[in-house]
Design an enzyme around this catalytic site. Sequence first.
Site, mmCIF file in Angstrom:
data_model
loop_
_atom_site.group_PDB
_atom_site.id
_atom_site.type_symbol
_atom_site.label_atom_id
_atom_site.label_comp_id
_atom_site.label_asym_id
_atom_site.label_seq_id
_atom_site.Cartn_x
_atom_site.Cartn_y
_atom_site.Cartn_z
ATOM 1 N N GLU A 68 0.863 -1.200 0.000
ATOM 2 C CA GLU A 68 0.000 0.000 0.000
ATOM 3 C C GLU A 68 0.890 1.238 0.000
ATOM 4 O O GLU A 68 1.813 1.339 0.792
ATOM 5 C CB GLU A 68 -0.925 -0.030 1.226
ATOM 6 C CG GLU A 68 -1.705 1.245 1.474
ATOM 7 C CD GLU A 68 -2.593 1.680 0.295
ATOM 8 O OE1 GLU A 68 -3.481 0.914 -0.082
ATOM 9 O OE2 GLU A 68 -2.380 2.797 -0.220
ATOM 10 N N LEU A 77 -3.862 2.441 5.168
ATOM 11 C CA LEU A 77 -4.767 1.293 5.161
ATOM 12 C C LEU A 77 -6.208 1.781 5.031
ATOM 13 O O LEU A 77 -6.577 2.795 5.617
ATOM 14 C CB LEU A 77 -4.647 0.521 6.488
ATOM 15 C CG LEU A 77 -3.449 -0.392 6.676
ATOM 16 C CD1 LEU A 77 -3.434 -0.935 8.109
ATOM 17 C CD2 LEU A 77 -3.491 -1.552 5.690
ATOM 18 N N GLY A 98 -7.881 2.515 2.099
ATOM 19 C CA GLY A 98 -8.187 3.045 0.766
ATOM 20 C C GLY A 98 -9.094 4.261 0.771
ATOM 21 O O GLY A 98 -9.254 4.942 1.795
ATOM 22 N N CYS A 125 -12.356 4.396 0.557
ATOM 23 C CA CYS A 125 -13.547 4.215 1.395
ATOM 24 C C CYS A 125 -13.308 4.740 2.809
ATOM 25 O O CYS A 125 -14.059 5.570 3.311
ATOM 26 C CB CYS A 125 -13.913 2.736 1.435
ATOM 27 S SG CYS A 125 -15.105 2.328 2.707
ATOM 28 N N ALA A 180 3.826 -0.167 -5.812
ATOM 29 C CA ALA A 180 4.106 -1.431 -6.498
ATOM 30 C C ALA A 180 4.139 -1.213 -7.999
ATOM 31 O O ALA A 180 3.300 -0.498 -8.558
ATOM 32 C CB ALA A 180 3.020 -2.440 -6.150
ATOM 33 N N GLY A 211 -24.928 15.041 -10.326
ATOM 34 C CA GLY A 211 -25.910 14.726 -9.279
ATOM 35 C C GLY A 211 -25.984 13.240 -9.016
ATOM 36 O O GLY A 211 -27.056 12.678 -8.834
ATOM 37 N N VAL A 250 -18.244 14.021 -10.972
ATOM 38 C CA VAL A 250 -18.754 13.452 -12.224
ATOM 39 C C VAL A 250 -18.247 12.029 -12.455
ATOM 40 O O VAL A 250 -18.178 11.561 -13.577
ATOM 41 C CB VAL A 250 -18.378 14.358 -13.423
ATOM 42 C CG1 VAL A 250 -19.119 15.678 -13.363
ATOM 43 C CG2 VAL A 250 -16.865 14.595 -13.482
ATOM 44 N N ALA A 271 -17.728 -0.146 -2.112
ATOM 45 C CA ALA A 271 -16.825 -0.825 -1.183
ATOM 46 C C ALA A 271 -17.278 -2.266 -0.936
ATOM 47 O O ALA A 271 -16.461 -3.200 -0.947
ATOM 48 C CB ALA A 271 -16.770 -0.052 0.134
ATOM 49 N N HIS A 291 -43.654 -4.808 15.526
ATOM 50 C CA HIS A 291 -44.383 -3.536 15.539
ATOM 51 C C HIS A 291 -44.035 -2.769 16.807
ATOM 52 O O HIS A 291 -43.970 -3.375 17.874
ATOM 53 C CB HIS A 291 -45.887 -3.806 15.504
ATOM 54 C CG HIS A 291 -46.700 -2.550 15.653
ATOM 55 N ND1 HIS A 291 -46.855 -1.652 14.618
ATOM 56 C CD2 HIS A 291 -47.358 -2.033 16.731
ATOM 57 C CE1 HIS A 291 -47.585 -0.632 15.047
ATOM 58 N NE2 HIS A 291 -47.907 -0.832 16.316
#
Length: 455
Positions: free
Chosen positions: A33, A37, A39, A41, A112, A174, A259, A309, A434
């Site tokens: 990486e 750690l 990424g 997300c 890498a 959007g 976009v 993800a 309920h």
Amino acid sequence: MEKVKLLIIGAGPGGYVAAIRAAQLGLDPVVVERLDLGGTCLNKGCIPTKALIAAAEVYDAVLNSKTMGVFCEPSFDWIKVVEHAKNAVSKNRKGIQFLFKKNKIRLVNGVAEFTGTKTVRVGEIEFDAQNIIIATGSKVKDIPVFAVDGEKIISSDHALFQEKLPESIAVIGGGVIGVEMAYIYSTFGVNVTIIEALETIIPFEDHEVSKELTKEFKKKKIKIYAGVCVEKVVKRDSKMVVILNNGVEIEVDQVLSSVGRSPNTDGLGLDNAGIETDERGFIRTDSCFRTSVEGVYAVGDVIATPMLAHTAEHEGISTVEQIAGKDVSPVDYHLNPGCIYCQPSVASIGYSEREAVEKGIEIKVGKFPFSANGKAVASNHTTGFVKVITEAEAGKIIGAHIIGYGATDLISEFLPAMKLGATVHDIIESIHPHPTLCEATLEAALNSIGRTIHM
Ligand code: NAD
């Protein structure tokens, strides 16, 4: 040259989850990486966005608390809101560090680059790997006529953590990022305008859902221009002017470009390995995530499957299990849920009404509004509805669409149901607790066969 069983490039949800599963299966993965750690997300995507959205929801609740008899003076400190998002990132990052340690996964920090079909250089180290998984993710798509400069024209990378909120912002695109950021910024008082090239915001969702979100956003005073393109963005004094192809000019303090994203393959040396990409730059794979080079796989945003993800995680696990020789069923993208975390939140799975009709399927549609759900009324979350699409004859569920508070959790009722080929009768015969919001899914199922109770 170091020989390894499995080298995973990228520690986002695709890579790090694959690494944990690989460690469980005895594949001794080595993960490379170049940044942190988790990424996109974790570091500049899902997690910080959800933290900002959580803060926006609290502020929204405070703004509207009078109707519930609760009185408070609403105020916020944006710097502290951003701090909350940064804390959420760092806590989750520590969680992954812990999991790597627990599973004895070796992490190599660095960039890498393939040097041959199965060889990869990271700084001084060269690996010779039996199997390689590329999980390098995606980056913000940059459009030359409104190129991101990080100050006046920003991307989600900047929008999440900027120190000061602008007075006004134009959001170009959007889609998912556009509407989530529009919700956050407008809740905290920014004057937001969304410009979307297609006929509606969130154009990939069921048309009734897009329409409902448009209605709710307009109530929040978010301006929406749909079906128009941005011709150019120019600087005028201290302002930015977004010029649309219908002649409209929108003057704002900042512009957010949302976009879409493109695959991250720069500098990977794919040519050195002979790994093929498609015309948009995504790594080509078959349905088992095998690239054009034997023993090299690719998962997540770097391949042309939905950039989500949870999709990347699923693809990573599936790949590792194949490498370990397990029988794996192909990933079923029809059962891949989509979630949008603005308020009202949106979640969907399977076909939209329009898609089902276009496929020539004879359908029935069941719908139930949260305004007729007891729990929703009690908690002031009456916006939105549950919509279920079924095959007309047997009532088999082929699509579900939810807009409203809790949609992104409520959708889970439909996931195993659709995986098991359930019909609306299976939902109807399941006793729903309920009072809960999930009674709205039961009522939507009932509605599809003309048996609604509470409407
Ligand atoms: P997107 O594809 O969701 O939306 C981009 C939108 O921009 C589209 O609606 C498109 O029609 C519009 N567009 C493109 N060019 C335009 C132009 N020149 N002018 C006006 N509109 C234009 O992309 P995104 O919102 O940038 O998100 C990127 C990826 O990240 C997506 O695949 C998304 O699914 C993923 N993501 C997911 C989540 C989530 O699951 N909650 C959150 C954030 C991002």
